[in-house]
Design a protein around this motif. Structure first.
Motif, PDB file in Angstrom:
ATOM      1  N   VAL A  55      43.976  10.057  25.894  1.00  0.00           N
ATOM      2  CA  VAL A  55      45.517  10.054  25.662  1.00  0.00           C
ATOM      3  C   VAL A  55      45.735  11.042  24.274  1.00  0.00           C
ATOM      4  O   VAL A  55      46.745  11.803  24.503  1.00  0.00           O
ATOM      5  CB  VAL A  55      46.032   8.745  25.499  1.00  0.00           C
ATOM      6  CG1 VAL A  55      47.318   8.699  24.992  1.00  0.00           C
ATOM      7  CG2 VAL A  55      45.889   8.088  26.948  1.00  0.00           C
ATOM      8  N   GLY A  56      45.011  10.467  23.120  1.00  0.00           N
ATOM      9  CA  GLY A  56      45.726  11.204  22.004  1.00  0.00           C
ATOM     10  C   GLY A  56      45.326  12.632  22.072  1.00  0.00           C
ATOM     11  O   GLY A  56      46.045  13.530  21.530  1.00  0.00           O
ATOM     12  N   GLY A  57      44.205  13.178  22.468  1.00  0.00           N
ATOM     13  CA  GLY A  57      43.713  14.592  22.516  1.00  0.00           C
ATOM     14  C   GLY A  57      44.649  15.207  23.569  1.00  0.00           C
ATOM     15  O   GLY A  57      45.115  16.348  23.158  1.00  0.00           O
ATOM     16  N   VAL A  58      44.851  14.648  24.916  1.00  0.00           N
ATOM     17  CA  VAL A  58      45.786  15.359  25.820  1.00  0.00           C
ATOM     18  C   VAL A  58      46.980  15.546  25.053  1.00  0.00           C
ATOM     19  O   VAL A  58      47.895  16.655  25.186  1.00  0.00           O
ATOM     20  CB  VAL A  58      45.957  14.889  26.976  1.00  0.00           C
ATOM     21  CG1 VAL A  58      46.903  15.404  27.962  1.00  0.00           C
ATOM     22  CG2 VAL A  58      44.430  14.800  27.739  1.00  0.00           C
ATOM     23  N   LEU A  59      47.633  14.496  24.426  1.00  0.00           N
ATOM     24  CA  LEU A  59      48.954  14.724  24.002  1.00  0.00           C
ATOM     25  C   LEU A  59      49.027  15.694  22.808  1.00  0.00           C
ATOM     26  O   LEU A  59      49.953  16.326  23.024  1.00  0.00           O
ATOM     27  CB  LEU A  59      49.506  13.211  23.482  1.00  0.00           C
ATOM     28  CG  LEU A  59      50.128  12.255  24.361  1.00  0.00           C
ATOM     29  CD1 LEU A  59      50.206  10.778  23.878  1.00  0.00           C
ATOM     30  CD2 LEU A  59      51.154  12.717  25.103  1.00  0.00           C
ATOM     31  N   VAL A  60      48.091  15.445  21.847  1.00  0.00           N
ATOM     32  CA  VAL A  60      48.298  16.645  20.677  1.00  0.00           C
ATOM     33  C   VAL A  60      48.102  18.197  21.326  1.00  0.00           C
ATOM     34  O   VAL A  60      48.892  19.203  20.778  1.00  0.00           O
ATOM     35  CB  VAL A  60      47.233  16.330  19.701  1.00  0.00           C
ATOM     36  CG1 VAL A  60      45.932  16.966  19.941  1.00  0.00           C
ATOM     37  CG2 VAL A  60      47.713  16.617  18.429  1.00  0.00           C
ATOM     38  N   GLU A  61      47.358  18.348  22.176  1.00  0.00           N
ATOM     39  CA  GLU A  61      47.348  19.673  22.856  1.00  0.00           C
ATOM     40  C   GLU A  61      48.482  20.020  23.645  1.00  0.00           C
ATOM     41  O   GLU A  61      48.793  21.228  23.474  1.00  0.00           O
ATOM     42  CB  GLU A  61      46.080  19.818  23.821  1.00  0.00           C
ATOM     43  CG  GLU A  61      44.540  19.755  23.352  1.00  0.00           C
ATOM     44  CD  GLU A  61      44.445  20.879  22.261  1.00  0.00           C
ATOM     45  OE1 GLU A  61      44.912  22.264  22.728  1.00  0.00           O
ATOM     46  OE2 GLU A  61      43.939  20.709  21.049  1.00  0.00           O
ATOM     47  N   LEU A 114      51.528  18.942  23.241  1.00  0.00           N
ATOM     48  CA  LEU A 114      52.799  19.022  22.256  1.00  0.00           C
ATOM     49  C   LEU A 114      52.574  19.941  21.147  1.00  0.00           C
ATOM     50  O   LEU A 114      53.607  20.703  20.718  1.00  0.00           O
ATOM     51  CB  LEU A 114      52.630  17.516  21.345  1.00  0.00           C
ATOM     52  CG  LEU A 114      53.168  16.454  22.091  1.00  0.00           C
ATOM     53  CD1 LEU A 114      53.179  15.197  21.319  1.00  0.00           C
ATOM     54  CD2 LEU A 114      54.538  16.615  22.699  1.00  0.00           C
ATOM     55  N   LEU A 115      51.331  20.620  20.730  1.00  0.00           N
ATOM     56  CA  LEU A 115      51.264  21.937  20.051  1.00  0.00           C
ATOM     57  C   LEU A 115      51.820  23.007  20.566  1.00  0.00           C
ATOM     58  O   LEU A 115      51.950  23.884  19.810  1.00  0.00           O
ATOM     59  CB  LEU A 115      49.669  21.939  19.566  1.00  0.00           C
ATOM     60  CG  LEU A 115      49.205  21.091  18.629  1.00  0.00           C
ATOM     61  CD1 LEU A 115      47.549  21.242  18.611  1.00  0.00           C
ATOM     62  CD2 LEU A 115      49.868  21.528  16.990  1.00  0.00           C
ATOM     63  N   ARG A 116      51.757  22.850  21.876  1.00  0.00           N
ATOM     64  CA  ARG A 116      52.471  24.075  22.650  1.00  0.00           C
ATOM     65  C   ARG A 116      53.978  24.114  22.270  1.00  0.00           C
ATOM     66  O   ARG A 116      54.529  25.550  22.676  1.00  0.00           O
ATOM     67  CB  ARG A 116      52.162  23.975  24.144  1.00  0.00           C
ATOM     68  CG  ARG A 116      50.739  24.098  24.238  1.00  0.00           C
ATOM     69  CD  ARG A 116      50.409  24.073  26.082  1.00  0.00           C
ATOM     70  NE  ARG A 116      49.220  23.877  26.338  1.00  0.00           N
ATOM     71  CZ  ARG A 116      48.290  24.688  26.272  1.00  0.00           C
ATOM     72  NH1 ARG A 116      48.611  25.676  26.176  1.00  0.00           N
ATOM     73  NH2 ARG A 116      46.886  24.384  26.612  1.00  0.00           N
ATOM     74  N   VAL A 117      54.733  23.087  22.037  1.00  0.00           N
ATOM     75  CA  VAL A 117      55.923  23.139  21.747  1.00  0.00           C
ATOM     76  C   VAL A 117      56.722  22.866  20.576  1.00  0.00           C
ATOM     77  O   VAL A 117      57.810  22.722  20.182  1.00  0.00           O
ATOM     78  CB  VAL A 117      56.902  22.515  22.891  1.00  0.00           C
ATOM     79  CG1 VAL A 117      56.640  22.829  24.276  1.00  0.00           C
ATOM     80  CG2 VAL A 117      56.243  20.928  22.785  1.00  0.00           C
ATOM     81  N   MET A 118      55.591  22.491  19.448  1.00  0.00           N
ATOM     82  CA  MET A 118      56.036  21.779  18.160  1.00  0.00           C
ATOM     83  C   MET A 118      54.935  21.992  17.080  1.00  0.00           C
ATOM     84  O   MET A 118      53.805  22.516  17.611  1.00  0.00           O
ATOM     85  CB  MET A 118      56.451  20.544  18.309  1.00  0.00           C
ATOM     86  CG  MET A 118      55.414  19.435  18.721  1.00  0.00           C
ATOM     87  SD  MET A 118      56.067  17.759  18.817  1.00  0.00           S
ATOM     88  CE  MET A 118      57.169  17.893  20.113  1.00  0.00           C
ATOM     89  N   SER A 119      55.356  21.867  16.124  1.00  0.00           N
ATOM     90  CA  SER A 119      54.514  22.077  14.736  1.00  0.00           C
ATOM     91  C   SER A 119      53.306  20.940  14.984  1.00  0.00           C
ATOM     92  O   SER A 119      53.480  20.129  15.715  1.00  0.00           O
ATOM     93  CB  SER A 119      55.306  21.977  13.577  1.00  0.00           C
ATOM     94  OG  SER A 119      55.413  20.552  13.308  1.00  0.00           O
TER      95      SER A 119
END
Length: 191
Positions: A66-72, A74-79
């Motif tokens: 969950v954490g890994g997918v979310l960070v990947e 979200l990194l596409r659209v935010m800092s």
């Protein structure tokens, strides 16, 4: 929030039931959100009798995914900082969705510590994270010490973090070393 969580959990389990037959729907519902209440009794007994009940336990692997997918995503659209904060929020939403069992809370705390280290630009220390999570949980609720799920989760993680590196010297397959380490560490509790 509680209503949203319950509705989301019901929707996920309902989707699995519509798409898959039994026992596959129950297996997936157990793996994804730890749902056991509606599991067919015979299937539950089969998992118990074959020693494969751990398959349907929400664990650190779920939190990591969950954490890994979310960070990947979200990194596409935010800092990076905002993506990590979003991942931490997502981890705790998932932990709530999965029922906040002791192993899930342990994994969520460790995931949070790892992501905070990432934001601060420090290298994560999983061993220290495990000890902080365990100590903090026992300070919060000393009765976790009697929770077999917490015990198994904690001891399996100890095995993975301390024993697996030793086993990797002899076993060249990382997955096998991790599996054997977790099994060896939990064996006294299982017996």
């Amino acid at each position: 929030l509680l209503r949203l969580l319950m509705d989301t959990r019901k929707a996920i389990v309902g989707l699995f039931r519509r798409v898959l037959g039994e026992p596959h729907a129950s297996l997936l519902a157990g793996i994804v959100v730890g749902e056991r209440a509606s599991m067919p009794k015979l299937f539950h007994e089969d998992l118990k009798n074959t020693g494969t009940m751990h398959i349907i336990a929400v664990s650190g692997m779920n939190i990591t995914i969950v954490g890994g997918v979310l960070v990947e995503v979200l990194l596409r659209v935010m800092s990076r900082r905002k993506a990590v904060v979003g991942a931490i929020i997502g981890i705790w939403f998932y932990a709530l969705l999965a029922g906040l069992s002791a192993p899930v809370v342990r994994a969520a705390i460790m995931g949070t510590i790892a992501f905070v280290a990432l934001v601060l630009g420090r290298e994560g220390d999983a061993k220290r994270g495990l000890l902080v999570a365990g100590y903090g949980m026992l300070l919060w609720n000393p009765y976790y010490i009697d929770d077999i799920g917490w015990q198994l989760s904690f001891v399996a993680t100890v095995g993975i973090l301390w024993l697996a590196p030793v086993l990797r010297q002899w076993v060249k397959m990382d997955e096998l070393a991790v599996t054997v380490a977790a099994y060896v560490a939990t064996m006294p509790l299982l017996v």
